[in-house]
Design a protein around this motif. Structure first.
Motif, PDB file in Angstrom:
ATOM      1  N   GLN A  63       0.845  -1.194   0.000  1.00 50.86           N
ATOM      2  CA  GLN A  63       0.000   0.000   0.000  1.00 50.86           C
ATOM      3  C   GLN A  63       0.880   1.244   0.000  1.00 50.86           C
ATOM      4  O   GLN A  63       1.823   1.331   0.796  1.00 50.86           O
ATOM      5  N   PRO A  64       0.575   2.209  -0.884  1.00 48.16           N
ATOM      6  CA  PRO A  64       1.447   3.374  -1.052  1.00 48.16           C
ATOM      7  C   PRO A  64       1.717   4.114   0.258  1.00 48.16           C
ATOM      8  O   PRO A  64       0.800   4.353   1.041  1.00 48.16           O
ATOM      9  N   GLY A  65       2.988   4.436   0.525  1.00 46.65           N
ATOM     10  CA  GLY A  65       3.362   5.210   1.707  1.00 46.65           C
ATOM     11  C   GLY A  65       3.610   4.354   2.944  1.00 46.65           C
ATOM     12  O   GLY A  65       4.210   4.818   3.912  1.00 46.65           O
ATOM     13  N   ILE A 147      -9.877  -6.626   2.080  1.00 50.94           N
ATOM     14  CA  ILE A 147      -9.307  -6.381   0.743  1.00 50.94           C
ATOM     15  C   ILE A 147      -9.188  -4.885   0.533  1.00 50.94           C
ATOM     16  O   ILE A 147     -10.169  -4.150   0.672  1.00 50.94           O
ATOM     17  N   HIS A 148      -7.977  -4.426   0.224  1.00 50.14           N
ATOM     18  CA  HIS A 148      -7.780  -3.036  -0.187  1.00 50.14           C
ATOM     19  C   HIS A 148      -8.075  -2.946  -1.679  1.00 50.14           C
ATOM     20  O   HIS A 148      -7.606  -3.780  -2.446  1.00 50.14           O
ATOM     21  N   MET A 149      -8.827  -1.953  -2.067  1.00 52.42           N
ATOM     22  CA  MET A 149      -9.043  -1.749  -3.512  1.00 52.42           C
ATOM     23  C   MET A 149      -9.373  -0.288  -3.788  1.00 52.42           C
ATOM     24  O   MET A 149      -9.804   0.442  -2.884  1.00 52.42           O
ATOM     25  N   ASN A 150      -9.131   0.142  -5.028  1.00 55.18           N
ATOM     26  CA  ASN A 150      -9.470   1.519  -5.389  1.00 55.18           C
ATOM     27  C   ASN A 150     -10.893   1.548  -5.967  1.00 55.18           C
ATOM     28  O   ASN A 150     -11.483   0.503  -6.216  1.00 55.18           O
ATOM     29  N   PRO A 151     -11.471   2.740  -6.154  1.00 50.84           N
ATOM     30  CA  PRO A 151     -12.875   2.812  -6.605  1.00 50.84           C
ATOM     31  C   PRO A 151     -13.132   2.116  -7.945  1.00 50.84           C
ATOM     32  O   PRO A 151     -14.216   1.550  -8.137  1.00 50.84           O
ATOM     33  N   GLU A 152     -12.151   2.092  -8.847  1.00 54.59           N
ATOM     34  CA  GLU A 152     -12.362   1.398 -10.134  1.00 54.59           C
ATOM     35  C   GLU A 152     -12.485  -0.113  -9.913  1.00 54.59           C
ATOM     36  O   GLU A 152     -13.308  -0.778 -10.537  1.00 54.59           O
ATOM     37  N   ASP A 153     -11.629  -0.649  -9.016  1.00 57.80           N
ATOM     38  CA  ASP A 153     -11.743  -2.078  -8.680  1.00 57.80           C
ATOM     39  C   ASP A 153     -13.130  -2.369  -8.126  1.00 57.80           C
ATOM     40  O   ASP A 153     -13.752  -3.377  -8.467  1.00 57.80           O
ATOM     41  N   VAL A 159     -18.810  -4.121  -5.750  1.00 54.70           N
ATOM     42  CA  VAL A 159     -18.861  -4.100  -4.282  1.00 54.70           C
ATOM     43  C   VAL A 159     -18.669  -2.674  -3.763  1.00 54.70           C
ATOM     44  O   VAL A 159     -18.197  -1.796  -4.496  1.00 54.70           O
ATOM     45  N   LYS A 160     -19.062  -2.480  -2.490  1.00 49.66           N
ATOM     46  CA  LYS A 160     -18.944  -1.157  -1.864  1.00 49.66           C
ATOM     47  C   LYS A 160     -18.014  -1.219  -0.659  1.00 49.66           C
ATOM     48  O   LYS A 160     -17.839  -2.288  -0.071  1.00 49.66           O
ATOM     49  N   ASP A 161     -17.505  -0.075  -0.263  1.00 43.33           N
ATOM     50  CA  ASP A 161     -16.681   0.024   0.942  1.00 43.33           C
ATOM     51  C   ASP A 161     -17.471  -0.503   2.142  1.00 43.33           C
ATOM     52  O   ASP A 161     -18.635  -0.140   2.319  1.00 43.33           O
ATOM     53  N   GLY A 162     -16.870  -1.372   2.941  1.00 37.47           N
ATOM     54  CA  GLY A 162     -17.525  -1.890   4.140  1.00 37.47           C
ATOM     55  C   GLY A 162     -18.290  -3.191   3.916  1.00 37.47           C
ATOM     56  O   GLY A 162     -18.689  -3.851   4.875  1.00 37.47           O
ATOM     57  N   GLU A 163     -18.493  -3.541   2.657  1.00 39.56           N
ATOM     58  CA  GLU A 163     -19.224  -4.780   2.344  1.00 39.56           C
ATOM     59  C   GLU A 163     -18.366  -6.013   2.681  1.00 39.56           C
ATOM     60  O   GLU A 163     -17.150  -5.967   2.563  1.00 39.56           O
ATOM     61  N   LYS A 180     -15.841 -14.176   5.299  1.00 41.83           N
ATOM     62  CA  LYS A 180     -16.154 -12.849   5.831  1.00 41.83           C
ATOM     63  C   LYS A 180     -14.947 -11.935   5.636  1.00 41.83           C
ATOM     64  O   LYS A 180     -14.144 -11.752   6.542  1.00 41.83           O
ATOM     65  N   VAL A 181     -14.836 -11.411   4.458  1.00 44.11           N
ATOM     66  CA  VAL A 181     -13.698 -10.556   4.118  1.00 44.11           C
ATOM     67  C   VAL A 181     -14.238  -9.157   3.855  1.00 44.11           C
ATOM     68  O   VAL A 181     -15.117  -8.971   3.020  1.00 44.11           O
ATOM     69  N   LYS A 182     -13.718  -8.186   4.590  1.00 51.23           N
ATOM     70  CA  LYS A 182     -14.263  -6.833   4.484  1.00 51.23           C
ATOM     71  C   LYS A 182     -13.615  -6.066   3.334  1.00 51.23           C
ATOM     72  O   LYS A 182     -12.385  -6.062   3.196  1.00 51.23           O
ATOM     73  N   VAL A 183     -14.437  -5.423   2.543  1.00 50.43           N
ATOM     74  CA  VAL A 183     -13.938  -4.615   1.426  1.00 50.43           C
ATOM     75  C   VAL A 183     -13.621  -3.214   1.932  1.00 50.43           C
ATOM     76  O   VAL A 183     -14.438  -2.593   2.617  1.00 50.43           O
ATOM     77  N   ARG A 184     -12.419  -2.731   1.614  1.00 49.74           N
ATOM     78  CA  ARG A 184     -12.049  -1.366   1.983  1.00 49.74           C
ATOM     79  C   ARG A 184     -11.639  -0.619   0.717  1.00 49.74           C
ATOM     80  O   ARG A 184     -10.727  -1.039   0.010  1.00 49.74           O
ATOM     81  N   VAL A 185     -12.361   0.458   0.436  1.00 50.53           N
ATOM     82  CA  VAL A 185     -12.152   1.183  -0.822  1.00 50.53           C
ATOM     83  C   VAL A 185     -11.555   2.552  -0.549  1.00 50.53           C
ATOM     84  O   VAL A 185     -12.046   3.300   0.309  1.00 50.53           O
ATOM     85  N   SER A 186     -10.478   2.877  -1.250  1.00 51.58           N
ATOM     86  CA  SER A 186      -9.883   4.217  -1.189  1.00 51.58           C
ATOM     87  C   SER A 186      -9.073   4.442  -2.451  1.00 51.58           C
ATOM     88  O   SER A 186      -8.463   3.505  -2.976  1.00 51.58           O
ATOM     89  N   PRO A 187      -9.065   5.679  -2.950  1.00 49.77           N
ATOM     90  CA  PRO A 187      -8.256   5.963  -4.148  1.00 49.77           C
ATOM     91  C   PRO A 187      -6.770   5.679  -3.910  1.00 49.77           C
ATOM     92  O   PRO A 187      -6.014   5.471  -4.851  1.00 49.77           O
ATOM     93  N   ASN A 188      -6.352   5.641  -2.630  1.00 43.23           N
ATOM     94  CA  ASN A 188      -4.931   5.404  -2.318  1.00 43.23           C
ATOM     95  C   ASN A 188      -4.572   3.922  -2.254  1.00 43.23           C
ATOM     96  O   ASN A 188      -3.400   3.599  -2.075  1.00 43.23           O
ATOM     97  N   PHE A 189      -5.566   3.048  -2.364  1.00 43.32           N
ATOM     98  CA  PHE A 189      -5.271   1.626  -2.169  1.00 43.32           C
ATOM     99  C   PHE A 189      -4.879   0.934  -3.465  1.00 43.32           C
ATOM    100  O   PHE A 189      -5.337   1.276  -4.553  1.00 43.32           O
TER     101      PHE A 189
END
Ligand SMILES: [Zn+2]
Length: 220
Positions: A63-65, A147-153, A159-163, A180-189
């Protein structure tokens, strides 16, 4: 290896390749394994390493940074302690330690399975550095598989953030699904699923292992 065995191995490998090609590649997620680690605030870092010290980078993480630091700490609980727990940088607004259930047993604590940062009613832990130690009343968790993913993923996977989603690990040896895997969405991921060492061992995850994402309640 005799010739029959060799032929069998080659057929198996070709079958695997064929299966991988036919599996819907766009739903595959790379798997990253998080070893036990610690995030520190600036003030806690200074208590453990001295006010002159600074956190130094050993290696970049996916993950960047984010980076693994050269510095490590010892963590302790009522039943035992674990040395060489890696600090992950950069420094944060809250100190947090993430361990596996196996580690928890060794320390003699029963931390909840939580998303990073959700520390309310988490377990106590003592952190020991070269210059001092700190006792946290709460701050010890077992990380929720995510799972880290960006909005395009997220659009591609529908899927949505938090799903929560299901991920089937793609391998022959221990084909396990995480339900039970939580989706986390951010442009930085950057797209990657994170599991701990217990989960990785349970599913025989090796470098380069992928999982296939399924929406809960049905196929995507
Ligand atoms: Zn993560």
């Amino acid at each position: 290896m005799d010739i029959d065995h060799l032929v069998e191995e080659i057929v198996k490998e070709l079958t695997n390749k064929h299966a991988m090609k036919n599996s819907n590649d766009k739903y595959l997620v790379p798997i990253g394994v998080s070893g036990r680690h610690c995030h520190l605030t600036k003030s806690d870092f200074e208590k453990l390493f001295g006010s002159e010290a600074s956190l130094t980078k050993k290696a970049d993480l996916s993950q960047p940074g984010q980076f693994a630091a050269n510095e490590t700490v010892t963590i302790a609980g009522p039943k035992g302690s674990i040395q060489n727990v890696r600090i992950l940088g950069p420094l944060r607004r809250k100190t947090q330690v993430e361990i596996s259930l196996t580690d928890a047993r060794k320390l003699g604590v029963t931390p909840p399975i939580r998303e990073s940062g959700e520390l309310m009613d988490s377990s106590p832990v003592t952190i020991i550095g070269p210059k001092g130690s700190i006792y946290l009343k709460e701050g010890l968790i077992i990380a929720q598989a995510h799972i880290h993913m960006n909005p395009e993923d997220a659009v591609r996977f529908n899927v949505k953030d938090g799903e929560f989603v299901r991920v089937k690990i793609i391998n022959e040896s221990r084909p396990i699904s995480f339900e039970k895997v939580k989706v986390r969405v951010s442009p930085n991921f950057v797209l990657e699923m994170h599991i701990d060492t217990d989960e990785a061992n349970a599913a025989d995850v090796k470098p380069g292992t992928f999982g296939k994402l399924f929406k809960l309640g049905g196929p995507i």
